[in-house]
Motif scaffolding. Structure first.
Motif, mmCIF file in Angstrom:
data_model
loop_
_atom_site.group_PDB
_atom_site.id
_atom_site.type_symbol
_atom_site.label_atom_id
_atom_site.label_comp_id
_atom_site.label_asym_id
_atom_site.label_seq_id
_atom_site.Cartn_x
_atom_site.Cartn_y
_atom_site.Cartn_z
ATOM 1 N N LEU A 29 -41.491 -6.944 26.461
ATOM 2 C CA LEU A 29 -42.405 -6.245 25.582
ATOM 3 C C LEU A 29 -43.722 -7.000 25.549
ATOM 4 O O LEU A 29 -43.735 -8.228 25.681
ATOM 5 C CB LEU A 29 -41.830 -6.158 24.164
ATOM 6 C CG LEU A 29 -40.733 -5.119 23.924
ATOM 7 C CD1 LEU A 29 -39.446 -5.506 24.602
ATOM 8 C CD2 LEU A 29 -40.508 -4.945 22.439
ATOM 9 N N ASP A 30 -44.811 -6.285 25.365
ATOM 10 C CA ASP A 30 -46.128 -6.903 25.348
ATOM 11 C C ASP A 30 -46.950 -6.438 24.163
ATOM 12 O O ASP A 30 -46.962 -5.242 23.841
ATOM 13 C CB ASP A 30 -46.896 -6.564 26.637
ATOM 14 C CG ASP A 30 -46.325 -7.275 27.841
ATOM 15 O OD1 ASP A 30 -46.140 -8.501 27.764
ATOM 16 O OD2 ASP A 30 -46.070 -6.610 28.854
ATOM 17 N N ILE A 31 -47.664 -7.376 23.559
ATOM 18 C CA ILE A 31 -48.644 -7.053 22.528
ATOM 19 C C ILE A 31 -49.950 -6.740 23.254
ATOM 20 O O ILE A 31 -50.347 -7.468 24.168
ATOM 21 C CB ILE A 31 -48.878 -8.232 21.563
ATOM 22 C CG1 ILE A 31 -47.583 -8.649 20.878
ATOM 23 C CG2 ILE A 31 -49.944 -7.867 20.531
ATOM 24 C CD1 ILE A 31 -47.712 -9.936 20.069
ATOM 25 N N ARG A 91 -63.698 -1.938 15.086
ATOM 26 C CA ARG A 91 -62.301 -1.511 15.035
ATOM 27 C C ARG A 91 -61.515 -2.243 16.104
ATOM 28 O O ARG A 91 -61.967 -2.381 17.248
ATOM 29 C CB ARG A 91 -62.244 -0.005 15.270
ATOM 30 C CG ARG A 91 -60.892 0.622 15.138
ATOM 31 C CD ARG A 91 -61.021 2.161 15.129
ATOM 32 N NE ARG A 91 -59.733 2.763 15.038
ATOM 33 C CZ ARG A 91 -59.125 3.427 16.024
ATOM 34 N NH1 ARG A 91 -59.728 3.613 17.174
ATOM 35 N NH2 ARG A 91 -57.924 3.932 15.851
ATOM 36 N N VAL A 92 -60.322 -2.709 15.720
ATOM 37 C CA VAL A 92 -59.385 -3.318 16.663
ATOM 38 C C VAL A 92 -58.028 -2.677 16.400
ATOM 39 O O VAL A 92 -57.567 -2.640 15.256
ATOM 40 C CB VAL A 92 -59.286 -4.853 16.487
ATOM 41 C CG1 VAL A 92 -58.250 -5.437 17.446
ATOM 42 C CG2 VAL A 92 -60.646 -5.520 16.687
ATOM 43 N N VAL A 93 -57.417 -2.156 17.445
ATOM 44 C CA VAL A 93 -56.090 -1.543 17.333
ATOM 45 C C VAL A 93 -55.117 -2.430 18.108
ATOM 46 O O VAL A 93 -55.406 -2.857 19.223
ATOM 47 C CB VAL A 93 -56.080 -0.106 17.901
ATOM 48 C CG1 VAL A 93 -54.672 0.477 17.885
ATOM 49 C CG2 VAL A 93 -57.032 0.776 17.110
ATOM 50 N N VAL A 94 -53.964 -2.699 17.496
ATOM 51 C CA VAL A 94 -52.948 -3.541 18.126
ATOM 52 C C VAL A 94 -51.692 -2.692 18.337
ATOM 53 O O VAL A 94 -51.288 -1.929 17.456
ATOM 54 C CB VAL A 94 -52.619 -4.772 17.256
ATOM 55 C CG1 VAL A 94 -51.560 -5.642 17.932
ATOM 56 C CG2 VAL A 94 -53.881 -5.582 16.969
ATOM 57 N N GLY A 95 -51.100 -2.866 19.501
ATOM 58 C CA GLY A 95 -49.894 -2.114 19.824
ATOM 59 C C GLY A 95 -48.900 -2.947 20.603
ATOM 60 O O GLY A 95 -49.165 -4.098 20.962
ATOM 61 N N VAL A 96 -47.749 -2.348 20.853
ATOM 62 C CA VAL A 96 -46.673 -2.973 21.619
ATOM 63 C C VAL A 96 -46.241 -1.979 22.692
ATOM 64 O O VAL A 96 -46.066 -0.792 22.403
ATOM 65 C CB VAL A 96 -45.463 -3.307 20.714
ATOM 66 C CG1 VAL A 96 -44.304 -3.833 21.537
ATOM 67 C CG2 VAL A 96 -45.858 -4.278 19.628
ATOM 68 N N ALA A 97 -46.077 -2.483 23.912
ATOM 69 C CA ALA A 97 -45.624 -1.629 25.015
ATOM 70 C C ALA A 97 -44.468 -2.308 25.736
ATOM 71 O O ALA A 97 -44.426 -3.531 25.838
ATOM 72 C CB ALA A 97 -46.764 -1.375 25.994
ATOM 73 N N ALA A 137 -43.868 2.871 23.706
ATOM 74 C CA ALA A 137 -45.031 2.102 23.252
ATOM 75 C C ALA A 137 -45.369 2.561 21.838
ATOM 76 O O ALA A 137 -45.004 3.673 21.437
ATOM 77 C CB ALA A 137 -46.221 2.325 24.178
ATOM 78 N N ALA A 138 -46.052 1.700 21.087
ATOM 79 C CA ALA A 138 -46.411 2.063 19.714
ATOM 80 C C ALA A 138 -47.605 1.250 19.240
ATOM 81 O O ALA A 138 -47.731 0.078 19.575
ATOM 82 C CB ALA A 138 -45.234 1.812 18.769
ATOM 83 N N THR A 139 -48.458 1.904 18.458
ATOM 84 C CA THR A 139 -49.475 1.140 17.753
ATOM 85 C C THR A 139 -48.801 0.564 16.522
ATOM 86 O O THR A 139 -47.853 1.156 15.988
ATOM 87 C CB THR A 139 -50.674 2.013 17.326
ATOM 88 O OG1 THR A 139 -50.188 3.101 16.542
ATOM 89 C CG2 THR A 139 -51.443 2.516 18.534
ATOM 90 N N ILE A 140 -49.275 -0.592 16.084
ATOM 91 C CA ILE A 140 -48.672 -1.221 14.910
ATOM 92 C C ILE A 140 -49.699 -1.560 13.836
ATOM 93 O O ILE A 140 -49.352 -1.703 12.675
ATOM 94 C CB ILE A 140 -47.882 -2.492 15.286
ATOM 95 C CG1 ILE A 140 -48.771 -3.488 16.023
ATOM 96 C CG2 ILE A 140 -46.662 -2.123 16.113
ATOM 97 C CD1 ILE A 140 -48.137 -4.841 16.252
ATOM 98 N N ALA A 141 -50.964 -1.715 14.228
ATOM 99 C CA ALA A 141 -51.979 -2.114 13.253
ATOM 100 C C ALA A 141 -53.359 -1.654 13.681
ATOM 101 O O ALA A 141 -53.659 -1.525 14.868
ATOM 102 C CB ALA A 141 -51.988 -3.629 13.096
ATOM 103 N N MET A 157 -50.262 0.840 11.090
ATOM 104 C CA MET A 157 -50.382 2.105 11.805
ATOM 105 C C MET A 157 -49.254 2.199 12.824
ATOM 106 O O MET A 157 -49.416 1.848 13.991
ATOM 107 C CB MET A 157 -51.747 2.178 12.497
ATOM 108 C CG MET A 157 -52.032 3.507 13.148
ATOM 109 S SD MET A 157 -53.745 3.699 13.722
ATOM 110 C CE MET A 157 -53.760 2.651 15.161
ATOM 111 N N ILE A 158 -48.088 2.650 12.398
ATOM 112 C CA ILE A 158 -46.932 2.783 13.280
ATOM 113 C C ILE A 158 -46.948 4.187 13.872
ATOM 114 O O ILE A 158 -46.746 5.174 13.168
ATOM 115 C CB ILE A 158 -45.604 2.533 12.517
ATOM 116 C CG1 ILE A 158 -45.637 1.196 11.773
ATOM 117 C CG2 ILE A 158 -44.418 2.623 13.473
ATOM 118 C CD1 ILE A 158 -45.767 -0.031 12.649
#
Length: 176
Positions: A29-31, A91-97, A137-141, A157-158
């Motif tokens: 998994l990657d941030i 704006r900065v969006v953080v996600g996991v893939a 994958a998902a955005t988290i913040a 932000m899930i």
């Protein structure tokens, strides 16, 4: 959606998961963090930070990158120094893939996933990604800068996506 608006300066995003069973392809998994400017907050990201990269100005760094989930605690960690980001970024969006090594996997296929977002010693969010268990994958913040005060705020932000890491990076900051 929760919000903290006292002015966030530096946050740490941690990700953990259990390794895959012996003899099977690793769970990787990657941030991913994407930055956006004030004049195009939902357009294409100006730059991305993910495995093997960091922000050009050093404000967003991936401190630990796990390719297997082995270890104790949060195996992958990213630091975002929002207070050091240039004023053009709003704006900065953080996600996991999930990397598709050995075939496509969803979050439900990877045991004990968890994401923690911290500001200092305060947890802003702790999530097991069960709400997006069927996605890859998902955005988290989302972190947004107030134009007038310049202070940053946090919004959990899930949101799930069926995308590989490359295509996810292109759409993760789109409007809902």
């Amino acid at each position: 959606m929760s919000s903290v608006s006292k002015g966030i300066k530096k946050v740490e995003v941690g990700l953990r998961w259990d390794p895959s069973p012996v003899g099977t392809p690793p769970h990787d998994l990657d941030i991913i963090a994407a930055t956006y400017t004030a004049d195009a907050p939902y357009d294409s990201p100006v730059y991305l930070v993910h495995f093997d990269s960091r922000a050009p100005d050093g404000t967003i760094t991936l401190n630990r990158d796990s390719k297997t989930g082995q270890g104790f605690g949060f195996d992958e960690v990213m630091t975002l120094e929002l207070d050091r980001l240039a004023a053009t970024y709003a704006r900065v969006v953080v996600g996991v893939a999930i990397q598709p090594h050995g075939g496509q996997k969803a979050f439900a296929d990877i045991p004990n996933t968890a994401v923690r977002i911290r500001h200092g010693h305060t947890d802003l969010a702790l999530n097991d990604l069960s709400a997006v268990s069927g996605f890859t994958a998902a955005t988290i913040a989302e972190f947004t800068r107030d134009v007038e005060s310049g202070s940053w705020s946090f919004h959990e932000m899930i949101r799930g996506f069926d995308a590989d890491p490359t295509s996810f990076a292109a759409v993760m900051g789109t409007e809902i």
